[in-house]
Design an enzyme around this catalytic site. Structure first.
Site, PDB file in Angstrom:
ATOM      1  N   LYS A  22       0.835  -1.212   0.000  1.00 15.08           N
ATOM      2  CA  LYS A  22       0.000   0.000   0.000  1.00 15.08           C
ATOM      3  C   LYS A  22       0.865   1.255   0.000  1.00 15.08           C
ATOM      4  O   LYS A  22       0.678   2.157  -0.814  1.00 15.08           O
ATOM      5  CB  LYS A  22      -0.906  -0.003   1.237  1.00 15.08           C
ATOM      6  CG  LYS A  22      -1.572   1.334   1.526  1.00 15.08           C
ATOM      7  CD  LYS A  22      -2.446   1.287   2.761  1.00 15.08           C
ATOM      8  CE  LYS A  22      -1.734   1.505   4.079  1.00 15.08           C
ATOM      9  NZ  LYS A  22      -1.488   2.905   4.451  1.00 15.08           N
ATOM     10  N   ASN A  23       1.812   1.322   0.944  1.00 15.49           N
ATOM     11  CA  ASN A  23       2.561   2.569   1.118  1.00 15.49           C
ATOM     12  C   ASN A  23       3.608   2.803   0.027  1.00 15.49           C
ATOM     13  O   ASN A  23       4.233   3.857  -0.008  1.00 15.49           O
ATOM     14  CB  ASN A  23       3.202   2.621   2.517  1.00 15.49           C
ATOM     15  CG  ASN A  23       2.143   2.838   3.584  1.00 15.49           C
ATOM     16  OD1 ASN A  23       0.990   3.139   3.271  1.00 15.49           O
ATOM     17  ND2 ASN A  23       2.515   2.671   4.842  1.00 15.49           N
ATOM     18  N   CYS A 117      -4.967  12.868  13.210  1.00 13.28           N
ATOM     19  CA  CYS A 117      -5.704  11.620  13.017  1.00 13.28           C
ATOM     20  C   CYS A 117      -5.576  10.782  14.271  1.00 13.28           C
ATOM     21  O   CYS A 117      -4.972  11.207  15.250  1.00 13.28           O
ATOM     22  CB  CYS A 117      -5.205  10.876  11.782  1.00 13.28           C
ATOM     23  SG  CYS A 117      -3.655  10.041  12.042  1.00 13.28           S
ATOM     24  N   ARG A 122       0.474  14.604  13.475  1.00 16.91           N
ATOM     25  CA  ARG A 122       0.985  14.418  12.120  1.00 16.91           C
ATOM     26  C   ARG A 122       1.007  15.700  11.270  1.00 16.91           C
ATOM     27  O   ARG A 122       0.318  15.802  10.254  1.00 16.91           O
ATOM     28  CB  ARG A 122       0.204  13.299  11.407  1.00 16.91           C
ATOM     29  CG  ARG A 122       0.266  11.999  12.172  1.00 16.91           C
ATOM     30  CD  ARG A 122      -0.455  10.883  11.496  1.00 16.91           C
ATOM     31  NE  ARG A 122       0.272  10.338  10.365  1.00 16.91           N
ATOM     32  CZ  ARG A 122      -0.181   9.339   9.616  1.00 16.91           C
ATOM     33  NH1 ARG A 122      -1.354   8.800   9.876  1.00 16.91           N
ATOM     34  NH2 ARG A 122       0.530   8.875   8.615  1.00 16.91           N
ATOM     35  N   ASP A 305       4.551   0.659  12.190  1.00 15.78           N
ATOM     36  CA  ASP A 305       3.390  -0.018  11.598  1.00 15.78           C
ATOM     37  C   ASP A 305       3.285  -1.485  12.016  1.00 15.78           C
ATOM     38  O   ASP A 305       2.327  -2.166  11.636  1.00 15.78           O
ATOM     39  CB  ASP A 305       3.429   0.085  10.066  1.00 15.78           C
ATOM     40  CG  ASP A 305       3.148   1.495   9.579  1.00 15.78           C
ATOM     41  OD1 ASP A 305       2.676   2.316  10.392  1.00 15.78           O
ATOM     42  OD2 ASP A 305       3.403   1.777   8.391  1.00 15.78           O
ATOM     43  N   ARG A 397      -8.661  -0.569   4.484  1.00 18.29           N
ATOM     44  CA  ARG A 397      -7.753   0.456   3.942  1.00 18.29           C
ATOM     45  C   ARG A 397      -6.395  -0.142   3.603  1.00 18.29           C
ATOM     46  O   ARG A 397      -5.712   0.352   2.714  1.00 18.29           O
ATOM     47  CB  ARG A 397      -7.527   1.563   4.979  1.00 18.29           C
ATOM     48  CG  ARG A 397      -8.724   2.429   5.230  1.00 18.29           C
ATOM     49  CD  ARG A 397      -8.342   3.589   6.095  1.00 18.29           C
ATOM     50  NE  ARG A 397      -7.196   4.290   5.496  1.00 18.29           N
ATOM     51  CZ  ARG A 397      -6.538   5.276   6.063  1.00 18.29           C
ATOM     52  NH1 ARG A 397      -6.899   5.694   7.248  1.00 18.29           N
ATOM     53  NH2 ARG A 397      -5.529   5.853   5.453  1.00 18.29           N
TER      54      ARG A 397
END
Ligand code: EPU
Length: 424
Positions: A22-23, A117, A122, A305, A397
């Site tokens: 994803k990233n 968030c 952030r 993560d 997500r």
């Protein structure tokens, strides 16, 4: 509203194919803005964040076709619109990755500030300072960043802290700036290195991506590209934690072992056997799990993560593990939920002391971010009786069909639909 229902206690055995990262895919999708031709991405995961980025690119005036695992992006015939609206940016912070490409390509960008968030404040000050070094005029009005520069010019950018999307934003901007830029104190994540590969395919000269210092020779124009995205190291790490919790023997196909070294070292210490088999990685747990401390740090440190999933694993280990989160100020949202499942965790500031327990017990739980939700799935797989993980949209997500992948290796897991107000 969907939820994930798990009946824990089954070991995992079989094969799981790791999806594209994803990233890595998100910045590469944003890099398509740097050129007008048709770009093709392969090995793109089917995720909500990819759909959100596709919607954003369409809003910006691109033709986007998503047929996972492929995405095609081309310039639409109408006028481009360098505006990223709040409605899309608030759904996904990574939308800020269009800022660098838009100002570099069109001389102007208006991008909503993402705001805080669930895991922390952030800010994006490092993105903005870097763009100023490249000659952009920046102002914030009505919740939007407006960046303007008829043509960006190369510069020397020193990041105060390494930031992943900040480094990526500035790499993309510098790729169309006039002259040779130097970016210092860059994030060294594999996804940053991957973006460097793509920018080189587009014709920019990027050296050092994946190290702390990146040199970029900007070009007047960049070409479209065809690229297969690297595998998702965090997805692979999450499944490793799952096998650690339940026991079993799973072959992770296309698992990027090198990129995951800091996690693999800790998992081995905890009692997992992790071996490379060609392109794949085999994960086994033979004996009892042992407690291991971990402190998150920018790559090549232990990734933030993976902190939540590793904590779920430590909840069932023998002994006391001290886990320290240094990247985000509020990334222990999973702790109270894990405690509802019987975990013994004490938090103080950014440290969690996890005392392993003999068993976790299933419960109805929910989390407010992606990795926290993944940790609850890991805990649910080993907990006695039934666990219901709510707010599945967080998992969607970042994890492609997580319930199907786990069910295929023997987990008793399924997606269910909860009526509003239902009491499972
Ligand atoms: N920071 C600043 N100013 C900035 C930018 C960052 O103070 O201008 C701070 C952040 O608040 C944080 C630290 O720097 O304390 C590092 O944040 P970073 O900018 O590196 O995070 P990010 O780029 O917003 C990416 C990933 C995250 C991952 C972090 C850290 C993407 C799309 N997102 O976020 O992924 O946690 O790097 O590795 O690449 C996830 O996938 O679940 C996720 C949250």
């Amino acid at each position: 509203m969907d939820a994930i229902q798990i009946r824990g206690g089954r070991p995992l055995n079989g094969k799981i194919r790791i999806s594209g990262a994803k990233n890595a895919a998100l910045p590469i999708l944003c890099a398509t803005l740097l050129s007008d031709g048709q770009s093709k991405l392969r090995n793109v995961p089917a995720l909500r964040d990819i759909d959100t980025t596709a919607a954003l690119l369409r809003f910006l005036g691109r033709d986007v076709e998503v047929t996972a695992p492929e995405v095609h992006v081309a310039a639409a015939s109408g006028e481009p619109r360098p505006l990223a609206p709040y409605e899309l940016v608030r759904q996904m912070r990574a939308s800020v990755l269009v800022l660098g490409p838009l100002v570099a390509r069109y001389g102007r960008a208006k991008v909503s500030l993402p705001g805080g968030c669930a895991i922390g404040a952030r800010p994006i000050d490092q993105h903005l300072k870097g763009l100023e070094v490249l000659g952009a005029n920046i102002r914030v009005e009505h919740g939007y960043v407006v960046a303007e520069a008829p043509r960006l010019t190369a510069g020397e950018i020193v990041f105060d802290i390494p930031t992943v999307t900040g480094t990526e934003n500035l790499m993309m901007a510098a790729a169309l700036a006039k002259g040779r830029s130097v970016l210092v104190n860059c994030a060294r994540e594999p996804e940053v290195e991957e973006l460097g590969r793509v920018l080189n395919k587009m014709g920019a000269r990027v050296e050092g991506a994946g190290t702390a210092v990146i040199h970029i020779e900007g070009r007047d124009e960049l070409d479209p590209f065809d690229h297969a995205v690297i595998s998702d190291r965090i997805e692979a790490g999450t499944f490793m934690a799952a096998v650690g919790a339940t026991g079993g023997d799973v072959l992770l196909e296309n698992a990027p072992l090198d990129d995951l070294e800091p996690v693999v070292v800790k998992l081995r210490k905890a009692g997992l056997e992790i071996e490379r088999e060609g392109e794949h990685t085999r994960v086994r747990r033979l004996g009892r799990l042992k407690a291991v401390d971990a402190t998150t740090a920018p790559h090549p440190g232990f990734p933030t993560d993976m902190q939540a999933q590793f904590m779920a694993l430590m909840c069932c280990a023998e002994g006391r593990a001290v886990l320290t989160e240094t990247i985000f100020e509020n990334r222990f949202m999973h702790v109270p939920e894990l405690m509802r499942m019987g975990a013994n965790i004490e938090t103080r500031h950014n440290t969690a002391v996890v005392e392993g327990v003999k068993k976790l017990s299933g419960a109805s739980v929910m989390a407010t971010d992606l990795r926290a939700s993944a940790s609850l799935v890991v805990a649910g797989l080993v907990a006695e009786d039934e666990t219901i993980v709510r707010r599945v949209y967080h998992l969607d997500r970042g994890y492609e069909h997580i319930e199907d992948k786990l069910a295929a290796v023997g987990a008793d897991i399924q997606r269910i639909s909860l009526e509003r107000g239902a009491l499972p």
